[in-house]
Design an enzyme around this catalytic site. Structure first.
Site, PDB file in Angstrom:
ATOM      1  N   GLY A 246       0.793  -1.239   0.000  1.00 31.75           N
ATOM      2  CA  GLY A 246       0.000   0.000   0.000  1.00 31.75           C
ATOM      3  C   GLY A 246       0.812   1.269   0.000  1.00 31.75           C
ATOM      4  O   GLY A 246       0.732   2.069  -0.926  1.00 31.75           O
ATOM      5  N   GLU A 298      -0.403   6.341  -0.776  1.00 30.11           N
ATOM      6  CA  GLU A 298      -0.797   6.810   0.564  1.00 30.11           C
ATOM      7  C   GLU A 298       0.011   8.017   1.052  1.00 30.11           C
ATOM      8  O   GLU A 298       0.281   8.160   2.245  1.00 30.11           O
ATOM      9  CB  GLU A 298      -0.700   5.669   1.586  1.00 30.11           C
ATOM     10  CG  GLU A 298      -1.562   4.476   1.219  1.00 30.11           C
ATOM     11  CD  GLU A 298      -1.535   3.377   2.268  1.00 30.11           C
ATOM     12  OE1 GLU A 298      -1.056   3.619   3.391  1.00 30.11           O
ATOM     13  OE2 GLU A 298      -2.004   2.263   1.963  1.00 30.11           O
ATOM     14  N   GLU A 419      -3.961  -9.039  17.444  1.00 28.60           N
ATOM     15  CA  GLU A 419      -3.446  -8.281  18.592  1.00 28.60           C
ATOM     16  C   GLU A 419      -4.494  -8.058  19.670  1.00 28.60           C
ATOM     17  O   GLU A 419      -4.172  -7.982  20.858  1.00 28.60           O
ATOM     18  CB  GLU A 419      -2.926  -6.933  18.096  1.00 28.60           C
ATOM     19  CG  GLU A 419      -2.205  -6.109  19.124  1.00 28.60           C
ATOM     20  CD  GLU A 419      -1.602  -4.852  18.520  1.00 28.60           C
ATOM     21  OE1 GLU A 419      -1.794  -3.776  19.101  1.00 28.60           O
ATOM     22  OE2 GLU A 419      -0.949  -4.963  17.469  1.00 28.60           O
ATOM     23  N   HIS A 454      -4.628  -7.563   4.693  1.00 28.99           N
ATOM     24  CA  HIS A 454      -3.195  -7.713   4.996  1.00 28.99           C
ATOM     25  C   HIS A 454      -3.030  -7.902   6.488  1.00 28.99           C
ATOM     26  O   HIS A 454      -3.611  -7.175   7.297  1.00 28.99           O
ATOM     27  CB  HIS A 454      -2.425  -6.473   4.551  1.00 28.99           C
ATOM     28  CG  HIS A 454      -0.998  -6.477   5.013  1.00 28.99           C
ATOM     29  ND1 HIS A 454      -0.086  -7.422   4.618  1.00 28.99           N
ATOM     30  CD2 HIS A 454      -0.338  -5.650   5.883  1.00 28.99           C
ATOM     31  CE1 HIS A 454       1.078  -7.185   5.204  1.00 28.99           C
ATOM     32  NE2 HIS A 454       0.950  -6.127   5.981  1.00 28.99           N
ATOM     33  N   HIS A 508      11.433  -4.146   6.875  1.00 29.94           N
ATOM     34  CA  HIS A 508      12.021  -3.512   8.053  1.00 29.94           C
ATOM     35  C   HIS A 508      13.541  -3.526   8.018  1.00 29.94           C
ATOM     36  O   HIS A 508      14.189  -2.965   8.906  1.00 29.94           O
ATOM     37  CB  HIS A 508      11.504  -4.189   9.321  1.00 29.94           C
ATOM     38  CG  HIS A 508      10.040  -3.995   9.540  1.00 29.94           C
ATOM     39  ND1 HIS A 508       9.087  -4.857   9.041  1.00 29.94           N
ATOM     40  CD2 HIS A 508       9.353  -3.007  10.163  1.00 29.94           C
ATOM     41  CE1 HIS A 508       7.888  -4.430   9.361  1.00 29.94           C
ATOM     42  NE2 HIS A 508       8.006  -3.309  10.040  1.00 29.94           N
TER      43      HIS A 508
END
Length: 572
Positions: A246, A298, A419, A454, A508
């Site tokens: 995205g 975005e 989560e 996602h 990352h």
């Protein structure tokens, strides 16, 4: 570890320390007797150091109250906000006279002012159960911003209902003073009840939509296998379609322009033109690289939740409400204070402009209702599932607008789906029941619209059944760190038929992935899943990376995929 802790405690005692606070939130998890045997043995040895030990638990009830209160320590903290069981156990079993009870009566996770009148009654009851009583917050206050004082742009009536870390400490002081007979404190306790009896943030139209929901509102018109045939004919994508998750790099220039716009230094028209130029550049870049399904980048978004909070009624944002996310990263959780609705389109302008620049499909990009809820502070006067459904309906309105504008693929991200699961497994079914339904409600698109979701860095093995129940068409997941081993969760699930976007490299890391490294991940997936189900993508959004890293990584990814297609078609 016990000898190390013992040595530390002895050093502290020799330095004059008399009391040490131990954090043990793990004791609220599902634990067995042998776990408690180990805990008891450890604290028996640590208690021999001569230091007074205070043991803190929070986020849920302790898993074995009687074992907990018998531990050889001097003080025990119980969270009396997140659950009812701790209080019920106190009432049923009492509390040892030789220990201090640290009662977590003020909510340390949510930013609402407490009804101090109710809290005072609770504390008075607790003082009859425990001879040595201390009142405290329910859990650490790092879940909250420091203070609400500088927040001057909140919706009318909201600030007076908020209590951040500093204010929570003030509430504890007020309770203490009221218990000690302070007239001014008693008056504050009485006043605190008023805001809890006044309606705030209600929207009758939203309430009506919730009560009108039917079973069919949580189901798509056609089952997946029928949708899949329609979508393949509609999209005509190649084997192993390539895409990204995205976001693209948020450069310093992008951040400065956004700040300038928010501070009024540039006009709305100037900012819009800037965002459009960014979209033009990223569409051109993706076409040049050769991606099959594109995104708009975005660039207009600060944060995947905060952006939607700006656009939705019933949710407020702060200017100074920073809290830790993970490591040293911080974010500002929005505050869901009222009924949630969408006053107008939220993403339509940017997505449709991006689509107008290319013949390839551009994904609509939304953040899902469960993630918006779990990464925000939320109101406590209505059930959590109702808040999720309100958000889902607002997102469904956006999905319908995107469909009407010709957008054929819509991604609804749910990174916080796992989560938010309760700590005790006995509560999982209830949570996943409404979490799954919230996603299904917002994703009730036409059969020809391909719905993606996602999830990043989740433990899929434990929740794969609930993930499947979400009824998406494509899910993108992290697979690079585990070299595709995460696919085992889908292998063990009998009957898995949904498409999966394999995260072939770790965004990352600044390292540029090689074609060989990424190919290994896809080949691992091909041993488990039919190749027709597989997409190829990075494992997360590219917002935090630099263009110098993104471009070669994506070019390698696309080239690897093309080579793999050729091998498959050649029967290699």
């Amino acid at each position: 570890l016990v000898p190390v802790y013992r040595e530390v405690l002895l050093s502290l005692r020799n330095a004059g320390c008399q009391r040490v606070h131990f954090e043990e939130p793990a004791l609220v998890l599902d634990t067995e007797d042998w776990h408690w045997d180990l805990v008891e043995e450890a604290y028996r040895e640590l208690s021999q150091t001569g230091v007074s030990l205070a043991l803190f638990t929070y986020y849920d009830s302790v898993s074995n109250y009687e074992r907990f209160v018998s531990l050889p320590v001097q003080s025990l903290h119980l969270d009396l906000v997140s659950n009812r069981e701790n209080l019920e156990n106190l009432r049923k079993h009492g509390f040892p006279a030789d220990k201090g009870l640290i009662a977590g009566v003020i909510n340390g996770r949510q930013p609402w002012k407490a009804n101090l009148r109710k809290k005072l009654k609770l504390v008075e009851e607790l003082s009859k159960i425990a001879e040595n009583l201390v009142i405290s917050n329910s859990c650490p206050l790092y879940h909250l911003p420091v203070t609400v004082e500088p927040e001057e742009d909140l919706p009318e009536g909201l600030k007076e209902r908020l209590s951040f870390a500093k204010e929570k400490l003030g509430e504890l002081k007020t309770l203490r003073d009221a218990l000690n007979g302070s007239e001014s404190a008693v008056e504050k306790v009485k006043e605190s009840e008023k805001i809890h009896t006044e309606a705030f943030g209600e929207n009758p139209e939203v309430r009506k939509r919730i009560t009108s929901l039917r079973d069919e509102d949580f189901r798509r018109d056609l089952p997946y296998r029928e949708r899949e045939k329609i979508q393949r004919e509609e999209l005509k994508l190649p084997l192993f379609p390539t895409t990204t998750i995205g976001s693209f790099p948020q450069t310093e220039e992008v951040r400065k322009k956004r700040t300038a716009y928010r501070n009024g230094r540039i006009s709305e028209e100037e900012y819009r033109d800037f965002i459009r130029k960014q979209i033009e550049q990223v569409i051109s870049f993706q076409e040049d690289v050769g991606l099959d399904v594109l995104v708009h980048g975005e660039f207009e978004r600060t944060d995947m939740v905060e952006f939607f909070a700006f656009k939705l009624d019933g949710i407020a944002t702060t200017k100074h409400g920073w809290v830790l996310s993970y490591g040293s990263r911080v974010y500002r959780p929005p505050i869901i204070y009222g009924d949630v609705s969408r006053p107008g389109p939220m993403t339509l302008e940017e997505i449709t402009y991006a689509q107008s620049l290319t013949d390839k499909p551009v994904k609509g990009m939304l953040t899902g209702p469960v993630t918006i809820l779990n990464w925000s502070y939320y109101r406590e006067d209505v059930p959590k599932k109702e808040i999720a459904y309100q958000i889902a309906l607002a997102l469904l309105d956006e999905v319908r607008d995107l469909e009407e504008a010709g957008i054929k693929i819509i991604q609804i991200d749910e990174p916080a789906f796992r989560e938010g699961v309760p700590l005790k497994r006995r509560d999982w079914q209830e949570y996943f029941s409404w979490a799954v339904k919230a996603f299904r409600l917002c994703s009730r698109a036409r059969p020809r619209t391909q719905i993606h979701t996602h999830m990043c860095y989740s433990e899929f093995n434990e929740i794969i059944e609930f993930i499947y129940q979400m009824d998406f068409d494509v899910i993108s997941i992290e697979a690079s760190r585990s070299k595709g081993e995460i696919i085992e969760a889908f292998e063990r699930f009998k009957g898995w038929d949904r498409q999966i976007g394999i995260g072939v490299y770790d965004i990352h890391s600044p390292a540029i992935p090689t074609k060989e490294e990424m190919k290994l991940v896809v080949e691992r997936a091909m041993k488990v899943l039919p190749r027709e189900l597989l997409w190829v993508n990075p494992d997360c959004g590219l917002k935090t990376r630099r263009w110098e890293e993104v471009e070669p990584a994506l070019r390698n990814m696309v080239e690897m995929t093309r080579e793999l297609r050729e091998e498959v078609h050649a029967g290699v």
